[in-house]
Design a protein around this motif. Structure first.
Motif, PDB file in Angstrom:
ATOM      1  N   ASP A  32       4.339   0.863  -7.794  1.00 24.14           N
ATOM      2  CA  ASP A  32       4.338   1.915  -6.779  1.00 24.14           C
ATOM      3  C   ASP A  32       4.181   2.230  -5.438  1.00 24.14           C
ATOM      4  O   ASP A  32       4.235   2.763  -4.439  1.00 24.14           O
ATOM      5  CB  ASP A  32       3.275   3.723  -7.074  1.00 24.14           C
ATOM      6  CG  ASP A  32       3.131   4.532  -8.335  1.00 24.14           C
ATOM      7  OD1 ASP A  32       4.170   3.926  -8.451  1.00 24.14           O
ATOM      8  OD2 ASP A  32       2.625   4.081  -9.231  1.00 24.14           O
ATOM      9  N   LEU A  33       4.016   0.815  -5.208  1.00 23.77           N
ATOM     10  CA  LEU A  33       3.629   0.055  -3.190  1.00 23.77           C
ATOM     11  C   LEU A  33       4.889  -0.171  -2.798  1.00 23.77           C
ATOM     12  O   LEU A  33       5.308   0.288  -3.178  1.00 23.77           O
ATOM     13  CB  LEU A  33       2.033  -0.641  -3.574  1.00 23.77           C
ATOM     14  CG  LEU A  33       1.365  -0.371  -3.973  1.00 23.77           C
ATOM     15  CD1 LEU A  33       0.354  -1.705  -4.240  1.00 23.77           C
ATOM     16  CD2 LEU A  33       0.394   0.572  -4.457  1.00 23.77           C
ATOM     17  N   SER A  34       4.802   0.512  -0.828  1.00 21.65           N
ATOM     18  CA  SER A  34       5.247   0.110   0.092  1.00 21.65           C
ATOM     19  C   SER A  34       5.327  -0.939  -0.214  1.00 21.65           C
ATOM     20  O   SER A  34       4.261  -2.013   0.528  1.00 21.65           O
ATOM     21  CB  SER A  34       5.498   1.037   0.399  1.00 21.65           C
ATOM     22  OG  SER A  34       5.254   2.985   0.167  1.00 21.65           O
ATOM     23  N   ILE A  35       6.062  -2.206   0.703  1.00 20.69           N
ATOM     24  CA  ILE A  35       5.533  -2.442   1.258  1.00 20.69           C
ATOM     25  C   ILE A  35       5.717  -2.731   2.730  1.00 20.69           C
ATOM     26  O   ILE A  35       6.917  -2.199   3.306  1.00 20.69           O
ATOM     27  CB  ILE A  35       6.845  -3.789   0.886  1.00 20.69           C
ATOM     28  CG1 ILE A  35       7.526  -3.853  -0.330  1.00 20.69           C
ATOM     29  CG2 ILE A  35       7.314  -5.719   1.916  1.00 20.69           C
ATOM     30  CD1 ILE A  35       8.712  -4.431  -0.740  1.00 20.69           C
ATOM     31  N   LEU A  36       4.571  -3.406   2.560  1.00 19.22           N
ATOM     32  CA  LEU A  36       4.432  -3.003   4.884  1.00 19.22           C
ATOM     33  C   LEU A  36       4.658  -4.794   4.852  1.00 19.22           C
ATOM     34  O   LEU A  36       3.672  -5.643   4.729  1.00 19.22           O
ATOM     35  CB  LEU A  36       2.820  -3.097   4.572  1.00 19.22           C
ATOM     36  CG  LEU A  36       2.579  -1.024   4.471  1.00 19.22           C
ATOM     37  CD1 LEU A  36       3.014  -0.675   2.957  1.00 19.22           C
ATOM     38  CD2 LEU A  36       1.267  -1.061   4.768  1.00 19.22           C
ATOM     39  N   ASP A  90       0.669  -1.430   0.277  1.00 18.32           N
ATOM     40  CA  ASP A  90       0.455   0.007  -0.149  1.00 18.32           C
ATOM     41  C   ASP A  90       0.885   1.076  -0.320  1.00 18.32           C
ATOM     42  O   ASP A  90       2.189   1.064  -0.156  1.00 18.32           O
ATOM     43  CB  ASP A  90      -1.043  -0.011   1.068  1.00 18.32           C
ATOM     44  CG  ASP A  90      -2.333   0.716   0.744  1.00 18.32           C
ATOM     45  OD1 ASP A  90      -2.127   1.891   0.139  1.00 18.32           O
ATOM     46  OD2 ASP A  90      -2.991   0.164   1.393  1.00 18.32           O
ATOM     47  N   THR A  91       0.147   2.570   0.090  1.00 21.90           N
ATOM     48  CA  THR A  91       1.276   3.896  -0.037  1.00 21.90           C
ATOM     49  C   THR A  91       1.503   3.841   1.386  1.00 21.90           C
ATOM     50  O   THR A  91       0.239   3.148   2.428  1.00 21.90           O
ATOM     51  CB  THR A  91       0.206   4.605   0.003  1.00 21.90           C
ATOM     52  OG1 THR A  91      -0.533   5.046  -0.080  1.00 21.90           O
ATOM     53  CG2 THR A  91       0.245   4.780  -2.042  1.00 21.90           C
ATOM     54  N   PRO A  92       2.631   4.734   2.131  1.00 22.71           N
ATOM     55  CA  PRO A  92       2.347   4.753   3.330  1.00 22.71           C
ATOM     56  C   PRO A  92       1.196   5.619   4.181  1.00 22.71           C
ATOM     57  O   PRO A  92       0.869   5.288   5.205  1.00 22.71           O
ATOM     58  CB  PRO A  92       3.529   6.145   3.196  1.00 22.71           C
ATOM     59  CG  PRO A  92       4.564   5.848   1.988  1.00 22.71           C
ATOM     60  CD  PRO A  92       3.380   5.744   0.954  1.00 22.71           C
ATOM     61  N   ASP A  93       0.760   6.277   3.324  1.00 21.87           N
ATOM     62  CA  ASP A  93      -1.033   7.024   4.681  1.00 21.87           C
ATOM     63  C   ASP A  93      -1.820   6.241   4.079  1.00 21.87           C
ATOM     64  O   ASP A  93      -3.018   5.998   4.040  1.00 21.87           O
ATOM     65  CB  ASP A  93      -1.051   7.833   3.614  1.00 21.87           C
ATOM     66  CG  ASP A  93      -1.105   8.590   2.075  1.00 21.87           C
ATOM     67  OD1 ASP A  93      -0.800   7.442   1.520  1.00 21.87           O
ATOM     68  OD2 ASP A  93      -1.903   9.557   1.310  1.00 21.87           O
ATOM     69  N   LEU A  94      -1.851   4.476   2.827  1.00 18.23           N
ATOM     70  CA  LEU A  94      -2.767   3.576   2.955  1.00 18.23           C
ATOM     71  C   LEU A  94      -3.246   4.345   2.054  1.00 18.23           C
ATOM     72  O   LEU A  94      -4.906   4.090   2.769  1.00 18.23           O
ATOM     73  CB  LEU A  94      -3.349   3.256   4.240  1.00 18.23           C
ATOM     74  CG  LEU A  94      -2.870   3.064   5.130  1.00 18.23           C
ATOM     75  CD1 LEU A  94      -3.541   2.501   6.556  1.00 18.23           C
ATOM     76  CD2 LEU A  94      -1.733   0.918   4.648  1.00 18.23           C
ATOM     77  N   ALA A  95      -3.815   4.453   0.989  1.00 17.82           N
ATOM     78  CA  ALA A  95      -4.813   5.303  -0.250  1.00 17.82           C
ATOM     79  C   ALA A  95      -4.896   4.182  -0.386  1.00 17.82           C
ATOM     80  O   ALA A  95      -6.943   4.142  -0.805  1.00 17.82           O
ATOM     81  CB  ALA A  95      -3.762   5.721  -0.763  1.00 17.82           C
ATOM     82  N   LEU A  96      -5.245   3.140  -0.754  1.00 20.42           N
ATOM     83  CA  LEU A  96      -5.577   1.549  -1.071  1.00 20.42           C
ATOM     84  C   LEU A  96      -6.453   1.191  -0.220  1.00 20.42           C
ATOM     85  O   LEU A  96      -7.938   1.155  -0.646  1.00 20.42           O
ATOM     86  CB  LEU A  96      -4.429   0.609  -2.071  1.00 20.42           C
ATOM     87  CG  LEU A  96      -3.737   0.698  -2.342  1.00 20.42           C
ATOM     88  CD1 LEU A  96      -2.797  -0.669  -2.958  1.00 20.42           C
ATOM     89  CD2 LEU A  96      -4.714   0.714  -3.876  1.00 20.42           C
ATOM     90  N   ASN A  97      -6.495   0.844   1.302  1.00 16.25           N
ATOM     91  CA  ASN A  97      -6.648   0.590   2.828  1.00 16.25           C
ATOM     92  C   ASN A  97      -8.055   1.674   2.535  1.00 16.25           C
ATOM     93  O   ASN A  97      -9.557   1.068   2.336  1.00 16.25           O
ATOM     94  CB  ASN A  97      -6.326   0.179   3.349  1.00 16.25           C
ATOM     95  CG  ASN A  97      -6.905  -0.174   4.973  1.00 16.25           C
ATOM     96  OD1 ASN A  97      -7.567  -1.042   4.756  1.00 16.25           O
ATOM     97  ND2 ASN A  97      -7.320   0.884   6.135  1.00 16.25           N
ATOM     98  N   PHE A 129       2.322  -0.603  10.146  1.00 18.61           N
ATOM     99  CA  PHE A 129       3.394  -0.592   9.232  1.00 18.61           C
ATOM    100  C   PHE A 129       3.272   0.984   8.604  1.00 18.61           C
ATOM    101  O   PHE A 129       4.224   1.432   8.687  1.00 18.61           O
ATOM    102  CB  PHE A 129       3.537  -1.593   7.745  1.00 18.61           C
ATOM    103  CG  PHE A 129       4.533  -2.643   8.649  1.00 18.61           C
ATOM    104  CD1 PHE A 129       5.705  -2.501   8.935  1.00 18.61           C
ATOM    105  CD2 PHE A 129       3.390  -3.787   8.782  1.00 18.61           C
ATOM    106  CE1 PHE A 129       6.190  -4.216   9.129  1.00 18.61           C
ATOM    107  CE2 PHE A 129       3.635  -5.267   9.346  1.00 18.61           C
ATOM    108  CZ  PHE A 129       5.308  -5.634   9.524  1.00 18.61           C
ATOM    109  N   SER A 130       1.922   1.555   8.743  1.00 17.43           N
ATOM    110  CA  SER A 130       2.021   2.910   8.138  1.00 17.43           C
ATOM    111  C   SER A 130       2.539   3.692   8.796  1.00 17.43           C
ATOM    112  O   SER A 130       3.191   4.818   8.982  1.00 17.43           O
ATOM    113  CB  SER A 130       0.449   3.218   7.797  1.00 17.43           C
ATOM    114  OG  SER A 130       0.282   4.814   7.565  1.00 17.43           O
ATOM    115  N   ALA A 131       2.287   3.571   9.860  1.00 19.00           N
ATOM    116  CA  ALA A 131       2.696   4.292  11.367  1.00 19.00           C
ATOM    117  C   ALA A 131       4.344   4.054  11.223  1.00 19.00           C
ATOM    118  O   ALA A 131       4.923   5.860  11.261  1.00 19.00           O
ATOM    119  CB  ALA A 131       2.700   4.194  12.875  1.00 19.00           C
ATOM    120  N   GLU A 132       5.059   3.191  10.349  1.00 18.81           N
ATOM    121  CA  GLU A 132       6.358   2.622  11.127  1.00 18.81           C
ATOM    122  C   GLU A 132       6.753   3.449   9.389  1.00 18.81           C
ATOM    123  O   GLU A 132       8.348   4.363   9.699  1.00 18.81           O
ATOM    124  CB  GLU A 132       6.538   1.211  10.593  1.00 18.81           C
ATOM    125  CG  GLU A 132       8.514   1.280  11.484  1.00 18.81           C
ATOM    126  CD  GLU A 132       8.979  -0.384  10.339  1.00 18.81           C
ATOM    127  OE1 GLU A 132       8.898  -0.906  11.769  1.00 18.81           O
ATOM    128  OE2 GLU A 132       8.330  -0.961   9.713  1.00 18.81           O
TER     129      GLU A 132
END
Length: 257
Positions: A167-171, A60-67, A248-251
């Motif tokens: 574009d996604l980050s690994i959580l 997901d993105t760091p700010d959880l755009a997908l979620n 993981f978003s907070a991290e």
């Protein structure tokens, strides 16, 4: 979702009945309070030595755009088996899903029911070679290689405009122990999953699956089993995915730019 004291209201029960009638299956779930993990493990005869090890990654993105738009992207490494990936959408209304995707052998619609609430989700899965997830997680291969053409199209249809899988980050990963048992007095398989989060917290989830027509009977059997075993199901219910994404978003957001 309308509930009172963990009990579904009548209009929600009607909605649940509609969703179940259109779904492919039901998964009944309950999370056990952390203070009761040891006692529950003992009373159900769960032996961690028999458990399968898994590594679960979310993307997901760091700010959880997908979620935020109800899209969950996940991949798993599974001990003794292959890897897999999934693109999930929730909540969904089964009757509103395109007919062509419903016909796919890799697609399923399931109603997840926990004490006091429920959600209907659609999942598009893909089986992968045993080394696939590790290679992409390490940066050796693009993340998009974990997902089939069918999954990438499903993702593009429901993800925010302009956002691609690469574009996604690994959580993650989350370390998971999964154990399947058939308790006495319960004529179907019970699955226990223990999720270990990097901050030391844990979630123990018990679940079983059934056909839509079996839901009421199986829910009653599961409640009796857990009641007879003294397993507390009255506490606040945690979801494994939401807890992982939030951690993981907070991290990620705490890291210097």
């Amino acid at each position: 979702m309308a509930t009172t004291g963990g009990v579904l209201l009548s209009d929600e029960l009607l909605r649940l009945r509609e969703l179940v009638s259109e779904a492919d299956g039901i998964e009944l779930k309950v999370t056990v309070p952390e203070v009761a993990h040891r006692s529950t493990t003992a009373t159900l005869g769960l032996d961690p030595i028999d458990a399968q090890i898994r590594h679960v990654y979310f993307f997901d993105t760091p700010d959880l755009a997908l979620n935020k738009v109800g899209v969950v992207v996940r991949a798993r490494r599974i001990q003794g088996g292959g890897n897999d990936s999934v693109v999930k959408l929730r909540p969904v209304v089964p009757s509103e899903l395109p007919r062509d995707i419903r016909k796919s052998p890799n697609f399923s619609v399931e109603v997840d029911i926990v004490p006091g609430s429920f959600v209907c989700s659609a999942s598009l899965k893909n089986k992968l070679p045993a080394t696939a997830v590790r290679a992409s997680a390490s940066g050796e291969r693009p993340l998009r290689k974990l997902f089939s053409k069918e999954q990438r199209a499903f993702f593009a249809e429901h993800a925010p405009d302009g956002l691609t899988i690469d574009d996604l980050s690994i959580l993650g990963p989350i370390f998971v122990l999964k154990l399947k048992v058939v308790p006495e007095t319960f004529d179907r398989r019970l699955v226990a999953e223990m999720w270990f989060y990097p901050d030391g917290s844990r979630i123990l989830e018990l679940s079983t699956k059934c056909l839509p027509t079996e839901g009421i009977a199986v829910a009653g059997d599961l409640r009796r089993l857990l009641g007879d075993k003294g397993v507390d199901i009255t506490g606040a219910q945690q979801t494994k995915t939401s807890t992982a994404l939030e951690f993981f978003s907070a991290e990620l957001q705490a890291k210097p730019a």
